[in-house]
Every structure is written in structure tokens, then in C-alpha cells.
Design an enzyme around this catalytic site. Structure first.
Site, PDB file in Angstrom:
ATOM      1  CG  ASP A  32      18.662 -32.978 -39.964  1.00 23.44           C
ATOM      2  OD1 ASP A  32      18.035 -32.038 -39.448  1.00 23.44           O
ATOM      3  OD2 ASP A  32      19.572 -32.786 -40.818  1.00 23.44           O
ATOM      4  CG  ASN A  88      17.081 -23.631 -34.338  1.00 24.25           C
ATOM      5  OD1 ASN A  88      17.369 -23.532 -33.145  1.00 24.25           O
ATOM      6  ND2 ASN A  88      17.744 -24.422 -35.167  1.00 24.25           N
ATOM      7  CD  GLN A  95      12.522 -21.168 -38.722  1.00 28.85           C
ATOM      8  OE1 GLN A  95      12.304 -20.158 -38.065  1.00 28.85           O
ATOM      9  NE2 GLN A  95      11.560 -21.913 -39.244  1.00 28.85           N
ATOM     10  CG  HIS A 101      12.241 -27.848 -38.565  1.00 28.60           C
ATOM     11  ND1 HIS A 101      12.069 -26.702 -39.323  1.00 28.60           N
ATOM     12  CD2 HIS A 101      13.522 -27.829 -38.137  1.00 28.60           C
ATOM     13  CE1 HIS A 101      13.214 -26.045 -39.368  1.00 28.60           C
ATOM     14  NE2 HIS A 101      14.112 -26.692 -38.644  1.00 28.60           N
ATOM     15  CG  HIS A 103      16.454 -29.776 -34.959  1.00 24.59           C
ATOM     16  ND1 HIS A 103      17.267 -30.126 -36.011  1.00 24.59           N
ATOM     17  CD2 HIS A 103      16.040 -28.507 -35.204  1.00 24.59           C
ATOM     18  CE1 HIS A 103      17.341 -29.107 -36.864  1.00 24.59           C
ATOM     19  NE2 HIS A 103      16.602 -28.114 -36.394  1.00 24.59           N
TER      20      HIS A 103
HETATM   21  P1  5GP Z   1      16.950 -25.434 -38.873  1.00 23.72           P
HETATM   22  O1  5GP Z   1      18.346 -24.882 -38.898  1.00 23.72           O
HETATM   23  O2  5GP Z   1      16.033 -24.701 -39.805  1.00 23.72           O
HETATM   24  O3  5GP Z   1      16.406 -25.558 -37.491  1.00 23.72           O
HETATM   25  O4  5GP Z   1      17.112 -26.925 -39.380  1.00 23.72           O
HETATM   26  C1  5GP Z   1      16.882 -27.360 -40.661  1.00 23.72           C
HETATM   27  C2  5GP Z   1      17.300 -28.816 -40.695  1.00 23.72           C
HETATM   28  O5  5GP Z   1      16.730 -29.412 -41.816  1.00 23.72           O
HETATM   29  C3  5GP Z   1      18.823 -29.011 -40.789  1.00 23.72           C
HETATM   30  O6  5GP Z   1      19.255 -29.843 -39.716  1.00 23.72           O
HETATM   31  C4  5GP Z   1      19.005 -29.703 -42.131  1.00 23.72           C
HETATM   32  O7  5GP Z   1      20.003 -30.669 -42.106  1.00 23.72           O
HETATM   33  C5  5GP Z   1      17.640 -30.329 -42.372  1.00 23.72           C
HETATM   34  N1  5GP Z   1      17.289 -30.435 -43.786  1.00 23.72           N
HETATM   35  C6  5GP Z   1      17.303 -29.446 -44.705  1.00 23.72           C
HETATM   36  N2  5GP Z   1      16.879 -29.900 -45.907  1.00 23.72           N
HETATM   37  C7  5GP Z   1      16.564 -31.214 -45.715  1.00 23.72           C
HETATM   38  C8  5GP Z   1      16.065 -32.211 -46.583  1.00 23.72           C
HETATM   39  O8  5GP Z   1      15.824 -32.014 -47.786  1.00 23.72           O
HETATM   40  N3  5GP Z   1      15.857 -33.452 -46.049  1.00 23.72           N
HETATM   41  C9  5GP Z   1      16.103 -33.721 -44.729  1.00 23.72           C
HETATM   42  N4  5GP Z   1      15.863 -34.964 -44.300  1.00 23.72           N
HETATM   43  N5  5GP Z   1      16.586 -32.785 -43.881  1.00 23.72           N
HETATM   44  C10 5GP Z   1      16.816 -31.560 -44.369  1.00 23.72           C
END
Ligand code: 5GP
Ligand code: ZN
Length: 134
Positions: A32, A88, A95, A101, A103
Site C-alpha cells: 500500500d 471496505n 472505500q 481489494h 488490506h
Molecule cells: P480503501 O480505502 O479503498 O479500502 O483503500 C484504498 C487503499 O489504496 C489505501 O490504503 C491507499 O493508500 C491505497 N492506494 C491508493 N492508490 C494507490 C496507488 O496508486 N498505489 C498503491 N500502492 N496504493 C494505493
């Protein structure tokens, strides 16, 4: 199917280079970009599904097996003391990227990572309401 405007489609399929911990025909596991703790990783399917509601059953069956494999290996490698698996679905649930995805968040004793929620009491009203609908 891939979504040409989806950043996670591009990362999962290697169109944008990223730190890859694991890859097979269905998934890529990456670090991440904004880790909650050292080693915070994301399991990304290579096909585009917005969330768990949309996830193909065949992929859904494989994802938890992969999570188990990853955290088993990474626990030894990172020397962490536990893991949170967070997934999420929907803006209300936090989300921010609308490509399914999972985590994988390593936890270290007293790391202060705040993933908790305030616990309430299960009310009779809520219980009755839910059980009457199910
Ligand atoms: P969500 O809040 O949708 O469950 O989590 C999205 C996750 O994706 C966040 O933890 C954020 O840091 C990660 N993320 C968003 N854009 C990128 C990216 O371009 N590269 C990587 N490696 N992680 C990302
Ligand atoms: Zn996508």
C-alpha cells in the site's frame, strides 16, 4: 474485464510498475502506498470488480486462501505480532478505490494503529428488527 480508467486495474496488470509481493494468474499483491503499518499490503484481482458485492464467486473463493498464505509468510518475514484483514465496500464504509481489494495490515505490539470502533450494546429493538427480516 478491465476498466481503462481504474488505477488498480493498471497496477494489478503491471501497466503501472509497483512493489509486488506476489503474483499469479488471478491476483497481484502489492505494498500500500500509504501504509497503516510496515508491510501493509493489498490483494488486487487482475479483473475489475468494484467491490465484494460484484466479485466473481470463483475469485472470492480464492482470495481468502491467498490472504492466509500471504499473512502466514509475511508474519515470519516481518516479525509482526498479528494481522488485520480489512475489506471496505462502499463510500460509507471507507472505500476510496472502487476496484475490489483486501488490506493485509501487519500489527506490532503497541503500534497504535487505530482500526477500532466504539462498541455499543446490542439493543432488543435492533435484534428483533434484524431477526424478523432475515
Ligand atoms: P480503501 O480505502 O479503498 O479500502 O483503500 C484504498 C487503499 O489504496 C489505501 O490504503 C491507499 O493508500 C491505497 N492506494 C491508493 N492508490 C494507490 C496507488 O496508486 N498505489 C498503491 N500502492 N496504493 C494505493
Ligand atoms: Zn479496476
Amino acid at each position: 474485464m478491465k476498466d481503462k480508467d481504474c488505477i488498480f486495474c493498471k497496477l494489478a496488470n503491471g501497466e503501472i510498475p509497483t512493489s509486488t509481493l506476489y503474483e499469479d494468474e488471478d491476483f497481484r499483491v502489492i505494498l500500500d502506498a500509504n501504509p497503516a503499518s510496515k508491510g501493509h499490503a493489498l490483494i488486487l484481482p487482475k479483473e475489475h470488480y468494484a467491490n465484494l458485492y460484484e466479485l466473481d464467486d470463483r475469485v472470492a473463493e480464492k482470495v481468502l486462501v491467498l490472504a492466509k498464505k500471504m499473512i502466514t509468510r509475511l508474519t515470519g518475514l516481518l516479525g509482526c505480532d498479528g494481522y488485520n484483514i480489512v475489506q471496505n465496500n462502499g463510500e460509507a464504509a471507507g472505500q476510496t478505490v472502487f476496484h475490489f481489494h483486501m488490506h493485509l495490515i501487519p500489527r506490532y505490539k503497541d503500534d497504535g494503529v487505530g482500526l477500532g470502533w466504539k462498541m455499543r450494546e446490542l439493543t432488543e429493538e435492533d435484534k428483533e428488527d434484524i431477526l424478523s427480516r432475515i
